[in-house]
Design a protein around this motif. Structure first.
Motif, PDB file in Angstrom:
ATOM      1  N   ALA A  20     -52.938  44.262 -55.993  1.00  0.00           N
ATOM      2  CA  ALA A  20     -52.035  45.395 -55.826  1.00  0.00           C
ATOM      3  C   ALA A  20     -51.165  45.237 -54.589  1.00  0.00           C
ATOM      4  N   ALA A  22     -50.568  42.299 -52.747  1.00  0.00           N
ATOM      5  CA  ALA A  22     -49.902  41.037 -52.461  1.00  0.00           C
ATOM      6  C   ALA A  22     -49.323  40.368 -53.701  1.00  0.00           C
ATOM      7  N   ILE A  23     -50.146  40.236 -54.732  1.00  0.00           N
ATOM      8  CA  ILE A  23     -49.663  39.513 -55.912  1.00  0.00           C
ATOM      9  C   ILE A  23     -48.588  40.314 -56.638  1.00  0.00           C
ATOM     10  N   TRP A  24     -48.870  41.596 -56.849  1.00  0.00           N
ATOM     11  CA  TRP A  24     -47.862  42.406 -57.547  1.00  0.00           C
ATOM     12  C   TRP A  24     -46.523  42.401 -56.794  1.00  0.00           C
ATOM     13  N   PRO A  25     -46.506  42.707 -55.493  1.00  0.00           N
ATOM     14  CA  PRO A  25     -45.208  42.700 -54.821  1.00  0.00           C
ATOM     15  C   PRO A  25     -44.519  41.344 -54.872  1.00  0.00           C
ATOM     16  N   LEU A  26     -45.320  40.301 -54.859  1.00  0.00           N
ATOM     17  CA  LEU A  26     -44.734  38.969 -54.937  1.00  0.00           C
ATOM     18  C   LEU A  26     -43.981  38.801 -56.252  1.00  0.00           C
ATOM     19  N   ASP A  28     -43.056  41.247 -58.280  1.00  0.00           N
ATOM     20  CA  ASP A  28     -41.977  42.226 -58.386  1.00  0.00           C
ATOM     21  C   ASP A  28     -40.754  41.784 -57.583  1.00  0.00           C
ATOM     22  N   SER A  29     -40.991  41.086 -56.485  1.00  0.00           N
ATOM     23  CA  SER A  29     -39.880  40.538 -55.717  1.00  0.00           C
ATOM     24  C   SER A  29     -39.072  39.571 -56.573  1.00  0.00           C
ATOM     25  N   LEU A  32     -37.025  41.580 -58.878  1.00  0.00           N
ATOM     26  CA  LEU A  32     -35.877  42.169 -58.178  1.00  0.00           C
ATOM     27  C   LEU A  32     -34.804  41.138 -57.892  1.00  0.00           C
ATOM     28  N   ALA A 265     -34.229  39.634 -52.074  1.00  0.00           N
ATOM     29  CA  ALA A 265     -35.416  39.190 -52.808  1.00  0.00           C
ATOM     30  C   ALA A 265     -35.246  37.747 -53.267  1.00  0.00           C
TER      31      ALA A 265
END
Ligand SMILES: Nc1ncnc2c1ncn2[C@@H]1O[C@H](COP(=O)(O)OP(=O)(O)OP(=O)(O)O)[C@@H](O)[C@H]1O
Ligand SMILES: [Mg+2]
Lengths: 290, 275, 353
Positions: A20, A22-26, A28-29, A32, A265
């Motif tokens: 939640a 680290a991997i997800w934002p990675l 999602d980046s 984006l 991003a």
């Protein structure tokens, strides 16, 4: 409960958190990076535009290439300097004794300092009117007296490097001392009896045995040099002009000062790639079989 | 020169080099300490002797700087982050250390890798999401993102510590009839306590010093100490005496925490990479 | 070719004394064995000769030169380390070759010499491995080969055979004995193994708590122990030591049993020493005293009888064909020609039987 199920249950919370945060934002980046993603426009993140952002970075933005250059030079110089000095210092401090272990303890202090504060401190130290280091360098080398360090592109970069090296030497030194301590004393003494002088003992016996630790330290430092932000932000804020603008700073600026989330991003992801390569090597060393 | 004289000569050179190195490391810190007690006038000169004042410390806690509020934010954010991270990380670390899991190496490398991902990359989606759900400029939001940098670190570090605990005691307890969970609670936790403490302190320091997330995700209510430093850039230049006082407030507690775990420092910091 | 002399050597760490004001002359070409219990200062003595440890006081000479101020590399000694000290990143070949290389031996000479040394310790087939891939005993032989590849002034060997299996140890012992006769190099050798000490040594120095208790040929150490410690330490099983007193020319145990005629004047407290092989086993009634068997052990080449009288136990070595059982009665006789008497207070030897 059966170990068979328990062992997976135990890791579930941690894995969830890591996914939640680290991997997800990675991921999602990455998503984006294919969008227009302007904060200034409504209906964020707006349309997908394929590789447009990457094109922009590569072909229309000298500032991007500038920050690539700055980051590269910065990384090479800080990694080389920090490692070399730390290696020397570790060799000096490893034998132990009261003075040496006292200094080892002192080394913990700069490590506990926030990088942002280190940035501020060095701006203070290099102040042309009342900076301590400024005065010191002026004394050592009069042409440098009362120079406005941070207004000169080259000198500002130098100050950033000095601050970085200063902040990282303690950690690297302590790790290398740990590495040196794990080299069996016997092997060094055997070499002495076999007839090797100080330098040869170091070259033939100490250094090869320190190599795995040294490699880990090098990679770790390279990773952190690549993502440098805090110090530079506080010290020069990328300036003068863009002389000290690292990639992280460039991404920050585009994303949050200009509101171009999509574009930043994409640059961020370009930065992730060398990071993954370094991580691969790091993991190889950490998981090495002996 | 005889061998011994040469040795003594080199030793003297070494001591000089060590003292120089120690000086370079410590003098900036001392300088900040001194500046924090200098008056507004003294700080703008290279003065070693001055009449010390505590005024700076009272100033920084007053409006408009209000450092007390930032101190509170920093403490809560770092503290809660650690309170979440350490128990969760401990469970996972135990499992990684003692069992063979399917895909274990992949998972561990992935966790390791996330630690090296630049914070700017992570913060972009969080910013967008927080903006939508109203978590911008909240301590909760900041705690969430801080977990991203602290968790992988804590898992690896605690795993390293548990790896170092011999498995015999646990097996003996199992033979004596304890369940796995009892073993973890009664045997592993007490034995790993110094390691957990060390990991907790490390994570606290990291979260406390964290800069980029706080810079981007907060602007008023949830501002932390490192960001607070920016307050002292005034029109007429930096207010160095106040900056220094704030600097002390940021670094002194961390110095004390770091010194309590001096013995485990290297072991912890390298996350098992150095054996 | 060199004699080694230690003069009033002391090694102290803080309050702890590792070696206490000892002097020791090791003759040219001599094979000297240091023997003593764990922690008595054997390794420390050796490390001071090598230059790895600086004596707190005293003088060390190798040949005619005072070497106190010389670095290890300038002392021209070769050492086998107790924990081997192999270079983990080098192959066995490179390990053995290192002392040659570092001293600038011509390239063409290195390989044949390394191969010869490796052959002497039966390691030829392992030359291309790294130390990690060897067993403890094999590593130890690499350490040995690394020492004998050169012809130094002095060999220092710290328990060089301790990790070999029994059979290999015998072979290597013979190899070492041969080598030392052939090379004629002064050798200081540390061991726990008494047979090694007895068979290899020209002279043995028995140490305890940093003090040399006795220095002599293996024969002297075994048959003419200077004090209780040496008597009890040398020999397997250890010499029987019986507390008692001397009355009217007879040794009387603490329990009041009159045991044997001894040649010293009466005294209250005496320790009588007798080796197991000097306790003769007879039919009941035919010895000096009849006793019950406490334990019977057959070692193959001989048998050991443990008997008990009063609080004390005595071990006797008998013919390998002797068969006994617990609680059988035997008659024991102490060979009057091989008795040793000690003063329990000073622990010094005060006479023979
Ligand atoms: N660097 C040191 N600091 C303090 N004490 C030491 C040091 N080195 C050795 N000693 C002590 O000196 C004593 C003699 O040690 P030494 O290694 O010479 O024993 P040794 O006779 O070789 O024993 P062993 O048969 O177990 O190898 C020991 O009690 C040891 O603990
Ligand atoms: Mg020893």
């Amino acid at each position: 409960m059966q170990d068979k199920r328990l062992k997976y249950l135990l890791v579930v919370p941690a894995v969830l958190v890591v996914f939640a945060t680290a991997i997800w934002p990675l991921i999602d980046s990455l998503r984006l990076s294919f969008t227009v993603g302007r904060l200034t426009r409504p209906n964020f993140p707006q349309a997908y535009i394929g590789l447009e952002n990457y094109n922009w970075a590569f072909f229309d933005e000298p500032a991007f290439w500038n920050s690539v250059t700055v980051t590269s030079i910065y990384t090479i110089v800080t990694v080389a300097l920090t490692t070399l000095i730390a290696l020397g210092l570790a060799m000096l401090l490893a034998p132990g004794g009261r003075l040496r272990s006292g200094v080892q303890t002192l080394l913990i202090l700069p490590f506990a300092m926030s990088p942002a504060l280190i940035g501020v401190s060095f701006r203070f130290m290099f102040n042309p009117e009342f900076g301590l280091f400024d005065a010191f360098f002026g004394l050592l080398f009069p042409p440098l007296a009362d120079i406005s360090w941070l207004s000169d592109p080259v000198l500002a970069f130098v100050v950033c490097v000095i601050a970085d090296v200063w902040g990282w030497i303690p950690f690297l030194t302590l790790v290398l001392i740990g590495g040196l301590a794990s080299i069996p004393r016997d092997t060094i003494e055997a070499a002495q009896v076999d007839g090797a002088g100080g330098w040869r003992v170091f070259k033939d016996v100490t250094l090869p045995q320190l190599m795995p630790v040294l490699a880990v330290v090098l990679i770790l430092k390279a990773i952190f040099s690549l993502k440098t932000f805090d110090q530079v932000y506080m010290l020069t804020n990328g300036g003068p002009g863009t002389a000290t603008q690292t990639l992280s700073h460039y991404i920050y600026f585009n994303g949050f000062k200009y509101g171009q989330i999509g574009y930043s991003a994409s640059v961020a992801w370009l930065m992730v790639i060398p990071m993954l390569v370094l991580t691969y090597f790091y993991a190889k060393f950490v998981f090495r079989k002996d | 020169m005889t061998g011994r004289q040469r040795k003594q000569f080199w030793n003297a050179i070494q001591i000089i080099l060590i003292l120089i190195a120690a000086g370079i490391m410590i003098i900036p810190i001392i300088w900040i300490f001194l500046a924090a007690f200098k008056s507004h006038v003294d700080v703008y000169q290279l003065k070693l002797f001055f009449s010390p004042t505590l005024e700076n410390f009272s100033t920084v806690f007053q409006s408009p700087y209000d450092l007390g509020h930032k101190l509170f934010n920093s403490t809560v954010v770092a503290g809660v982050t650690v309170l979440f991270a350490i128990p969760i990380a401990t469970l996972a670390a135990y499992s990684f250390s003692r069992f063979r899991l399917r895909g274990e190496t992949t998972l561990l490398v992935m966790i390791l890798a996330t630690q090296f991902v630049p914070a700017v990359v992570i913060v972009l989606p969080f910013f967008v999401m927080f903006r939508d759900i109203g978590l911008l400029d909240t301590r909760t939001g900041l705690i969430l993102v801080n977990l991203a940098i602290v968790m992988p670190f804590a898992i690896w570090m605690i795993k390293g510590f548990i790896d170092g605990i011999p498995i015999d005691t646990e097996e003996a307890a199992m033979v004596d009839g304890s369940t796995r969970l009892q073993v973890i609670w009664n045997i592993v936790l007490p034995m790993a306590a110094p390691g957990l403490f060390t990991a907790g302190i490390f994570c606290f320091i990291i979260a406390w010093n964290e800069f980029l997330f706080a810079l981007i995700l907060t602007n008023k209510n949830a501002v932390t100490l490192p960001i607070g430093l920016a307050l002292f850039k005034a029109e007429e230049g930096d207010l160095w005496n106040l900056l220094s006082a704030a600097g002390i407030i940021i670094m002194l507690p961390m110095f004390i925490l770091a010194l309590t775990i001096r013995r485990y420092f290297v072991q912890g910091m390298t996350m098992g990479a150095v054996r | 070719m060199a004699r080694v002399s230690l003069t009033n050597i002391t090694k102290r760490w803080g309050d702890f004394i590792g070696v206490d004001n000892q002097s020791l002359e090791i003759n040219d070409k001599e094979f000297l064995v240091l023997l003593g219990p764990s922690g008595c200062g054997k390794t420390t003595t050796m490390r001071m000769i090598a230059g790895l440890e600086e004596p707190t006081a005293g003088e060390i000479r190798i040949g005619d030169r005072v070497v106190n101020d010389d670095l290890p590399k300038d002392r021209d000694v070769a050492m086998v380390f107790q924990n081997y000290g192999l270079y983990p990143h080098m192959t066995i070949f490179d390990n053995i070759a290192y002392p040659l290389k570092v001293r600038g031996t011509p390239k063409a000479e290195v390989a044949p010499r390394v191969e010869k040394a490796a052959a002497q310790v039966e390691l030829t087939e392992f030359l291309h491995r790294k130390p990690k891939a060897l067993s403890g005993g094999q590593r130890q032989r690499v350490a040995l080969a690394r020492a004998i590849v050169r012809t130094p002034k002095v060999f220092l060997m710290d328990e060089p055979l301790s990790n070999l299996d029994a059979k290999l140890r015998v072979t290597m012992r013979a190899e070492l004995k041969h080598l030392s006769r052939q090379l004629q190099i002064t050798t200081v050798y540390v061991t726990h193994d008494q047979i090694e000490a007895m068979t290899l040594a020209d002279r043995v120095a028995v140490m305890k708590n940093g003090v040399i208790q006795q220095l002599g040929t293996p024969d002297e150490i075994y048959n003419d122990p200077a004090n209780l410690f040496v008597a009890g330490f040398i020999g397997s099983p250890a010499m029987n030591l019986i507390n008692g007193s001397v009355k009217d020319g007879m040794f009387v145990t603490t329990g009041g049993t009159s045991l044997v005629k001894v040649g010293i004047s009466d005294r209250d407290a005496v320790v009588l020493g007798v080796r197991a092989e000097d306790v003769e086993i007879h039919q009941p009634g035919e010895g000096d005293i009849d006793l019950k068997v406490y334990a019977y052990e057959n070692t193959g080449e001989s048998v050991m009888l443990t008997v008990q009288f009063g609080q004390q136990r005595v071990i006797a070595r008998g013919d390998r064909h002797l068969r006994m059982d617990m609680d059988d009665t035997v008659g024991l006789r102490l060979n009057p020609d091989h008795l040793y008497l000690f003063d329990p207070a000073s622990e010094n030897r005060i006479g023979n039987g």
